[in-house]
Design a protein around this motif. Structure first.
Motif, PDB file in Angstrom:
ATOM      1  N   LEU A  85       9.805   1.051  -2.804  1.00 24.62           N
ATOM      2  CA  LEU A  85       8.909   1.215  -1.220  1.00 24.62           C
ATOM      3  C   LEU A  85      10.092   0.256  -1.281  1.00 24.62           C
ATOM      4  CD1 LEU A  85       5.175  -0.265  -2.107  1.00 24.62           C
ATOM      5  CD2 LEU A  85       5.991   1.742  -1.809  1.00 24.62           C
ATOM      6  N   ARG A  86       9.876   0.317   0.593  1.00 22.82           N
ATOM      7  CA  ARG A  86      10.561  -0.036   1.319  1.00 22.82           C
ATOM      8  C   ARG A  86       9.763  -0.809   1.782  1.00 22.82           C
ATOM      9  NH1 ARG A  86      12.883   4.717   2.251  1.00 22.82           N
ATOM     10  NH2 ARG A  86      11.496   5.791   3.957  1.00 22.82           N
ATOM     11  N   ARG A  87      10.635  -2.362   2.126  1.00 28.92           N
ATOM     12  CA  ARG A  87       9.745  -3.095   3.401  1.00 28.92           C
ATOM     13  C   ARG A  87      10.520  -3.664   4.427  1.00 28.92           C
ATOM     14  NH1 ARG A  87       8.505  -7.481  -1.096  1.00 28.92           N
ATOM     15  NH2 ARG A  87      10.034  -9.106  -0.710  1.00 28.92           N
ATOM     16  N   GLU A  88       9.634  -3.606   5.623  1.00 26.93           N
ATOM     17  CA  GLU A  88       9.919  -4.049   7.152  1.00 26.93           C
ATOM     18  C   GLU A  88       9.271  -5.498   7.419  1.00 26.93           C
ATOM     19  OE1 GLU A  88      11.857  -2.551  11.304  1.00 26.93           O
ATOM     20  OE2 GLU A  88      12.885  -1.784   9.280  1.00 26.93           O
ATOM     21  N   LYS A  89       9.731  -6.795   8.082  1.00 26.46           N
ATOM     22  CA  LYS A  89       9.019  -7.540   8.767  1.00 26.46           C
ATOM     23  C   LYS A  89       8.052  -6.617   9.409  1.00 26.46           C
ATOM     24  CE  LYS A  89       7.791 -11.780   7.510  1.00 26.46           C
ATOM     25  NZ  LYS A  89       6.764 -11.859   6.171  1.00 26.46           N
TER      26      LYS A  89
ATOM     27  N   MET B 280      -1.368  -7.186  -2.839  1.00 29.20           N
ATOM     28  CA  MET B 280       0.008  -7.557  -2.402  1.00 29.20           C
ATOM     29  C   MET B 280       1.054  -7.418  -3.392  1.00 29.20           C
ATOM     30  SD  MET B 280       0.220 -10.971  -0.814  1.00 29.20           S
ATOM     31  CE  MET B 280      -0.442 -12.171  -1.629  1.00 29.20           C
ATOM     32  N   THR B 281       0.953  -8.028  -4.992  1.00 33.44           N
ATOM     33  CA  THR B 281       1.344  -8.071  -5.458  1.00 33.44           C
ATOM     34  C   THR B 281       1.749  -6.961  -6.259  1.00 33.44           C
ATOM     35  OG1 THR B 281       0.076 -10.544  -6.990  1.00 33.44           O
ATOM     36  CG2 THR B 281       1.363  -9.116  -8.413  1.00 33.44           C
ATOM     37  N   VAL B 282       1.128  -5.917  -6.939  1.00 35.00           N
ATOM     38  CA  VAL B 282       1.372  -4.771  -6.398  1.00 35.00           C
ATOM     39  C   VAL B 282       2.473  -3.844  -6.056  1.00 35.00           C
ATOM     40  CG1 VAL B 282       0.648  -2.703  -7.351  1.00 35.00           C
ATOM     41  CG2 VAL B 282      -0.550  -4.369  -8.330  1.00 35.00           C
ATOM     42  N   ALA B 283       2.368  -3.534  -4.671  1.00 29.07           N
ATOM     43  CA  ALA B 283       3.352  -3.550  -3.450  1.00 29.07           C
ATOM     44  C   ALA B 283       4.687  -3.926  -3.903  1.00 29.07           C
ATOM     45  CB  ALA B 283       2.580  -3.591  -2.560  1.00 29.07           C
ATOM     46  N   ASP B 284       4.226  -5.271  -4.143  1.00 30.55           N
ATOM     47  CA  ASP B 284       5.610  -6.269  -4.264  1.00 30.55           C
ATOM     48  C   ASP B 284       6.389  -5.383  -5.868  1.00 30.55           C
ATOM     49  OD1 ASP B 284       7.425  -8.301  -3.311  1.00 30.55           O
ATOM     50  OD2 ASP B 284       7.317  -9.026  -5.223  1.00 30.55           O
ATOM     51  N   ILE B 285       5.598  -5.388  -6.342  1.00 30.69           N
ATOM     52  CA  ILE B 285       6.465  -5.143  -8.149  1.00 30.69           C
ATOM     53  C   ILE B 285       6.614  -3.266  -7.689  1.00 30.69           C
ATOM     54  CG2 ILE B 285       5.607  -3.740  -9.831  1.00 30.69           C
ATOM     55  CD1 ILE B 285       3.375  -6.117 -10.253  1.00 30.69           C
TER      56      ILE B 285
ATOM     57  N   MET C  74       0.729   4.491  -3.571  1.00 28.48           N
ATOM     58  CA  MET C  74       1.662   5.283  -3.534  1.00 28.48           C
ATOM     59  C   MET C  74       1.105   6.575  -3.002  1.00 28.48           C
ATOM     60  SD  MET C  74       4.726   4.049  -3.963  1.00 28.48           S
ATOM     61  CE  MET C  74       5.622   5.047  -3.672  1.00 28.48           C
ATOM     62  N   ASP C  75       0.272   6.843  -3.222  1.00 29.21           N
ATOM     63  CA  ASP C  75      -0.493   8.307  -3.043  1.00 29.21           C
ATOM     64  C   ASP C  75      -0.880   8.389  -1.158  1.00 29.21           C
ATOM     65  OD1 ASP C  75      -2.050  10.613  -3.217  1.00 29.21           O
ATOM     66  OD2 ASP C  75      -4.177   9.588  -3.030  1.00 29.21           O
ATOM     67  N   ARG C  76      -1.543   6.846  -0.859  1.00 26.71           N
ATOM     68  CA  ARG C  76      -1.628   6.732   0.288  1.00 26.71           C
ATOM     69  C   ARG C  76      -0.689   6.422   1.272  1.00 26.71           C
ATOM     70  NH1 ARG C  76      -5.737   5.337  -3.003  1.00 26.71           N
ATOM     71  NH2 ARG C  76      -7.990   4.770  -2.230  1.00 26.71           N
ATOM     72  N   LEU C  77       0.416   5.637   0.124  1.00 27.55           N
ATOM     73  CA  LEU C  77       1.895   6.058   0.929  1.00 27.55           C
ATOM     74  C   LEU C  77       2.367   7.334   2.100  1.00 27.55           C
ATOM     75  CD1 LEU C  77       2.941   2.463   0.592  1.00 27.55           C
ATOM     76  CD2 LEU C  77       1.829   2.495   2.517  1.00 27.55           C
ATOM     77  N   TRP C  78       2.517   7.810   0.671  1.00 23.74           N
ATOM     78  CA  TRP C  78       3.165   9.386   0.998  1.00 23.74           C
ATOM     79  C   TRP C  78       1.971  10.218   1.305  1.00 23.74           C
ATOM     80  CZ3 TRP C  78       3.467   9.081  -5.294  1.00 23.74           C
ATOM     81  CH2 TRP C  78       4.697   9.309  -5.782  1.00 23.74           C
ATOM     82  N   ARG C  79       0.505   9.943   1.654  1.00 20.25           N
ATOM     83  CA  ARG C  79      -0.291  10.960   2.594  1.00 20.25           C
ATOM     84  C   ARG C  79      -0.802  10.482   3.521  1.00 20.25           C
ATOM     85  NH1 ARG C  79      -5.365   9.884   1.878  1.00 20.25           N
ATOM     86  NH2 ARG C  79      -5.104   8.876  -0.102  1.00 20.25           N
ATOM     87  N   TRP C  80      -0.237   9.380   4.028  1.00 20.23           N
ATOM     88  CA  TRP C  80       0.027   9.349   5.140  1.00 20.23           C
ATOM     89  C   TRP C  80       1.074   9.152   6.351  1.00 20.23           C
ATOM     90  CZ3 TRP C  80      -1.973   3.153   3.876  1.00 20.23           C
ATOM     91  CH2 TRP C  80      -3.750   3.190   3.723  1.00 20.23           C
ATOM     92  N   GLY C  81       2.323   8.967   5.373  1.00 18.41           N
ATOM     93  CA  GLY C  81       3.525   9.524   6.242  1.00 18.41           C
ATOM     94  C   GLY C  81       4.134   8.274   7.147  1.00 18.41           C
ATOM     95  N   ARG C  82       3.384   7.119   6.748  1.00 16.56           N
ATOM     96  CA  ARG C  82       4.138   6.554   7.888  1.00 16.56           C
ATOM     97  C   ARG C  82       4.307   4.783   7.020  1.00 16.56           C
ATOM     98  NH1 ARG C  82      -0.249   2.759   9.058  1.00 16.56           N
ATOM     99  NH2 ARG C  82      -2.243   4.169   8.315  1.00 16.56           N
TER     100      ARG C  82
END
Length: 132
Positions: free
Chosen positions: A55-59, A43-48, A12-20
């Motif tokens: 998180l939201r995700r898009e293919k 990958m498992t933790v991101a899915d959790i 989460m820290d990386r995704l918040w920091r990157w802002g993308r």
């Protein structure tokens, strides 16, 4: 709100920091600069985190692009609310918290309270406290 686990917080820290949005590969490569972690673990933790609503995700092609569903500030505020709810004596807990705040944090709190007052409410905060 449950506190994020260590790897959850790193992601989460990386995704918040990157802002993308980012792929698991990007996250793994960045974490691996500091310590080894397996692609499948991230990958498992991101899915959790996705299933928990963090998180939201898009293919994108064959990979998922992940981005935060909630802000870091929302997460921090949730932890603070939970800590306050668990206190038997809320006024005393608030007093202890404020006593240890820096001058800068005190100014930020004062500004936040003034903003809430100008907006005319706290979205149900009074209901949580039992006030009318």
């Amino acid at each position: 709100m449950r506190r994020l686990g260590d790897l959850e917080a790193e992601i989460m820290d990386r995704l918040w920091r990157w802002g993308r949005p980012a792929t698991v590969r990007e996250v793994v490569d960045d974490i691996n600069r500091a310590r080894p972690v397996a692609y499948t673990t991230v990958m498992t933790v991101a899915d959790i985190l996705y299933r928990k609503g963090w998180l939201r995700r898009e293919k994108s092609g064959r990979a998922w692009m992940y981005e935060p569903e909630r802000s870091r500030e929302d997460y921090t505020a949730g932890l603070m609310r939970d800590a306050l709810v668990s206190a038997e004596d809320r006024p005393a807990a608030l007093l202890r918290f404020v006593e240890h705040m820096s001058d800068e944090d005190m100014r930020a709190l004062d500004a936040a309270l003034r903003t809430v007052d100008r907006q005319g409410g706290r979205d149900g905060a009074r209901d949580d406290q039992g006030a009318s």
